[in-house]
Design an enzyme around this catalytic site. Structure first.
Site, short mmCIF file in Angstrom:
data_model
loop_
_atom_site.label_atom_id
_atom_site.label_comp_id
_atom_site.label_asym_id
_atom_site.label_seq_id
_atom_site.Cartn_x
_atom_site.Cartn_y
_atom_site.Cartn_z
N THR B 1 76.55 114.29 89.13
CA THR B 1 77.40 113.61 88.14
C THR B 1 78.59 112.96 88.80
O THR B 1 79.18 113.51 89.73
CB THR B 1 77.88 114.61 87.08
OG1 THR B 1 76.80 115.00 86.26
CG2 THR B 1 78.98 114.01 86.20
N GLU B 93 74.94 113.72 98.98
CA GLU B 93 74.35 114.99 99.43
C GLU B 93 73.45 114.76 100.64
O GLU B 93 72.49 113.99 100.58
CB GLU B 93 73.54 115.62 98.29
CG GLU B 93 74.45 116.21 97.21
CD GLU B 93 73.71 116.65 95.97
OE1 GLU B 93 72.55 116.25 95.78
OE2 GLU B 93 74.33 117.37 95.17
N ASN B 256 69.14 120.21 96.96
CA ASN B 256 68.63 120.11 95.59
C ASN B 256 67.45 121.04 95.32
O ASN B 256 67.17 121.36 94.16
CB ASN B 256 68.29 118.65 95.26
CG ASN B 256 69.57 117.86 95.05
OD1 ASN B 256 70.22 118.02 94.03
ND2 ASN B 256 69.95 117.07 96.04
N THR B 261 69.21 125.76 87.68
CA THR B 261 69.73 125.71 86.31
C THR B 261 69.89 127.14 85.80
O THR B 261 69.34 128.05 86.38
CB THR B 261 68.78 124.95 85.38
OG1 THR B 261 67.52 125.57 85.42
CG2 THR B 261 68.70 123.51 85.78
#
Lengths: 205, 261
Positions: B1, B93, B256, B261
Site C-alpha cells: 500500500t 521490496e 511476499n 494474512t
C-alpha cells in the site's frame, strides 16, 4: 524487534529538516500486529489550527474502510481538518460494516484529543481482510497526541510509524519562496512523508 | 500500500487543492510501479494551513505563482510529489535498481503512458534488469502488447465478418530504444528505428551494474529533431511520459512468500 535501516538505504533518510509552521507530528505504540512488541505503529500528523485538506485515493473497487471514510468526509467539506491519524500493521480493508465503524472510531479518538468540532482523516496500511484491534488503536491515539511535536525527530518517528515492509522511513521537507509580488520576502515550507514497498502500482484520483 | 501525507504552510483555498493534488499525483505517484499491484488503501492527503502567510496575503491560487502548470508553486509542488514518489520506488521490496523510463510519442500522452507502464510492469523486463542483462527484446515486447495499444490495432467494423485497422499508435520502424547510464556517459543505443544496434555487452553490463538506470523509448523517431524542446510542429506534438520502477529479485518472492494474512 526494532527495525534497522539497511546501510545502502540510509542515504535516503534525512538527518534534519525544515518543517511547515503550525504542523505537528507524533507517534505511539499500539501493537496492531501481534508480532510487533516494540515499534510505534500509530502516527498523527496535524495542523495546530484546522485547515483545508484534499486527498486522492485508490480507484481499486475494493476500497478499504478508511478510504471510504476519507472520501465521504472530503466530499462533504474540504475545510476544518485537523490532520490525519494512521495505523500500520492492518489495512482495515474488506472488513465489512465493522471496518467502517472502526475507521470512524479512529477519527473520533483523534478528534476528541483536540476538543474541537474538527475532523481527522484516517489511513490504514497492512494486512487485508483482518479486523483492526480497535481498542489498542483508540487507546494509543491519545498517546500519539501527547507525543506531538514539530522537531525533525517528531516527523521522522511519525514517518517510521506508518511503515510496513518498508526498509526506511520516507520523509522530505523543503522551504521555498515565490516570485509573485504578493509573496515577496515570504518563506514557505512543505513537508511530506510516504510509505510503500510492495503492492505498489497506484492509480489514485 | 502507498500512503502519503503532504503539509504546507502556504495559504491555498480548499476549493483548488484537489485539482492541484490530482494533477501532481497523475505525474508522480500514479507514475510509479513496483510490482504492478494496486492496493485497496492507497491514499495521499494534502493539508495547507496558511500559517506562514499573513492574514492579508491572498490565497496562492489567486496569484501568478499558481495559475498554470509552469507557475512557481505548482512546480515546487509537482517536484516535491515526484521526489516523494521516487523514494517509494527506491524501497521497492527486494529491489536493487531504480529505473526511470522515459517514453515519447507523437500520437498521444496516453500512448506514451501505456508503453511506459507496460515496461514497468513486465516481470521479464524487471528480472532482466536484476540480472544485469540489456534485454531490449523484452522491453519491446512489453510495449507491443501494452493494453490500449494492442487493443486499438483491430477495431471491429460494422460487418461481424471483418475487422478494420485503426491508425497504429506505434510503428516498429519509428521505435528507438536506449539506456542512459547514470554516470553521465554516452547513451547506449540498443535499437534505432526498428533496427538492432550492435551492443557492446561489456559496456551494457557495466551500465546495468549501477543502481540507477534510465531507459529511453522513442515511439516517434523518424531520425530528425529528436529533442523535446523547440517550436517545430513536430516538437509541439511530442508527448513525454516518465514512469519509475525497480527490478524484480528473489528477495521480492521471499518477502511476499512470508507475508501472512
Amino acid at each position: 524487534a526494532e527495525r534497522s535501516i539497511p546501510v545502502a538505504k540510509q542515504k535516503y533518510v534525512p538527518t534534519s529538516g525544515t518543517y511547515p509552521k503550525g504542523f505537528l507530528a507524533g507517534s505511539a505504540y499500539a501493537g496492531v500486529k501481534e508480532s510487533n512488541k516494540s515499534y510505534d505503529d500509530i502516527a498523527l500528523v496535524v495542523s495546530e489550527k484546522p485547515c483545508p485538506a484534499a486527498a486522492v485515493t485508490t480507484k481499486n473497487i475494493f476500497k478499504a474502510a478508511p478510504v471510504h471514510f476519507c472520501r465521504k468526509a472530503l466530499k462533504s467539506s474540504n475545510e476544518g481538518y485537523q490532520g490525519v491519524v494512521v495505523n500500520s500493521g492492518c489495512a482495515n480493508a474488506v472488513t465489512g460494516e465493522l471496518g467502517f465503524q472502526h475507521a470512524a472510531m479512529m477519527a473520533e479518538a483523534a478528534d476528541k484529543c483536540f476538543h474541537q468540532d474538527t475532523q481527522t482523516l484516517v489511513m490504514s496500511t497492512g494486512v487485508i481482510g483482518q479486523r483492526l484491534p480497535i481498542d489498542k488503536i483508540t487507546n494509543a491515539i491519545p498517546k500519539a497526541y501527547q507525543a506531538l511535536g514539530s522537531t525533525h525527530d517528531h516527523w521522522l518517528n511519525a514517518a517510521k510509524a506508518i511503515c510496513t515492509t518498508d526498509t526506511f522511513p520516507k520523509l522530505l521537507s523543503r522551504s521555498f519562496t515565490l516570485p509573485g509580488s504578493q509573496h515577496e520576502g515570504k518563506e514557505y515550507r512543505i513537508a511530506g512523508m510516504t510509505k510503500g514497498a510492495g503492492m505498489i502500482h497506484p492509480n489514485m484520483g | 500500500t502507498l500512503l502519503g501525507i503532504v503539509c504546507t504552510d502556504a495559504k491555498i483555498e480548499a476549493a483548488s487543492m484537489y485539482s492541484l493534488l490530482q494533477s501532481a499525483t497523475e505525474r508522480s505517484f500514479n507514475c510509479i510501479s513496483i510490482d504492478g499491484d494496486t492496493s485497496t488503501n492507497d491514499t495521499v492527503a494534502f493539508f495547507a494551513n496558511g500559517a506562514a502567510a499573513s492574514d492579508d496575503t491572498p490565497p496562492l491560487q489567486n496569484s501568478d505563482d499558481y495559475r498554470e502548470d509552469t507557475a512557481a508553486f505548482v512546480k515546487v509542488f509537482h517536484t516535491f510529489m515526484c521526489d516523494l514518489a521516487k523514494l517509494v520506488v527506491r524501497d521497492g521490496e527486494g529491489a536493487t535498481k531504480f529505473v526511470t523510463i522515459n517514453v515519447t510519442s507523437d500520437v498521444s500522452m496516453a500512448t506514451a503512458k501505456r508503453a511506459a507502464t507496460s515496461i514497468a510492469r513486465s516481470a521479464l523486463v524487471k528480472t532482466a534488469l536484476y540480472g544485469k542483462d540489456a534485454n531490449w527484446g523484452r522491453i519491446l515486447c512489453a510495449i507491443g502488447y501494452a493494453p490500449g495499444i494492442m487493443d486499438s490495432l483491430e477495431v471491429p467494423s460494422e460487418s461481424p465478418d471483418h475487422t478494420q485497422s485503426a491508425p497504429p499508435q506505434i510503428s516498429p520502424d519509428r521505435t528507438s530504444l536506449s539506456f542512459i547510464p547514470s554516470d553521465g556517459s554516452e547513451e547506449l543505443k540498443l535499437l534505432v528505428r526498428g533496427e538492432p544496434e550492435t551492443v557492446d555487452e561489456a559496456r551494457a553490463k557495466a551500465i546495468l551494474e549501477m543502481e540507477d538506470l534510465e531507459i529511453v523509448v522513442k515511439l516517434d523517431d523518424d531520425g530528425v529533431d529528436s529533442g523535446l524542446t523547440g517550436t517545430s510542429d513536430r516538437a509541439s506534438k511530442r508527448h513525454k511520459v516518465t514512469v519509475w520502477t525497480c527490478d524484480l529479485s528473489h528477495e521480492y518472492v521471499t518477502i511476499n512468500g512470508d507475508y501472512r494474512t
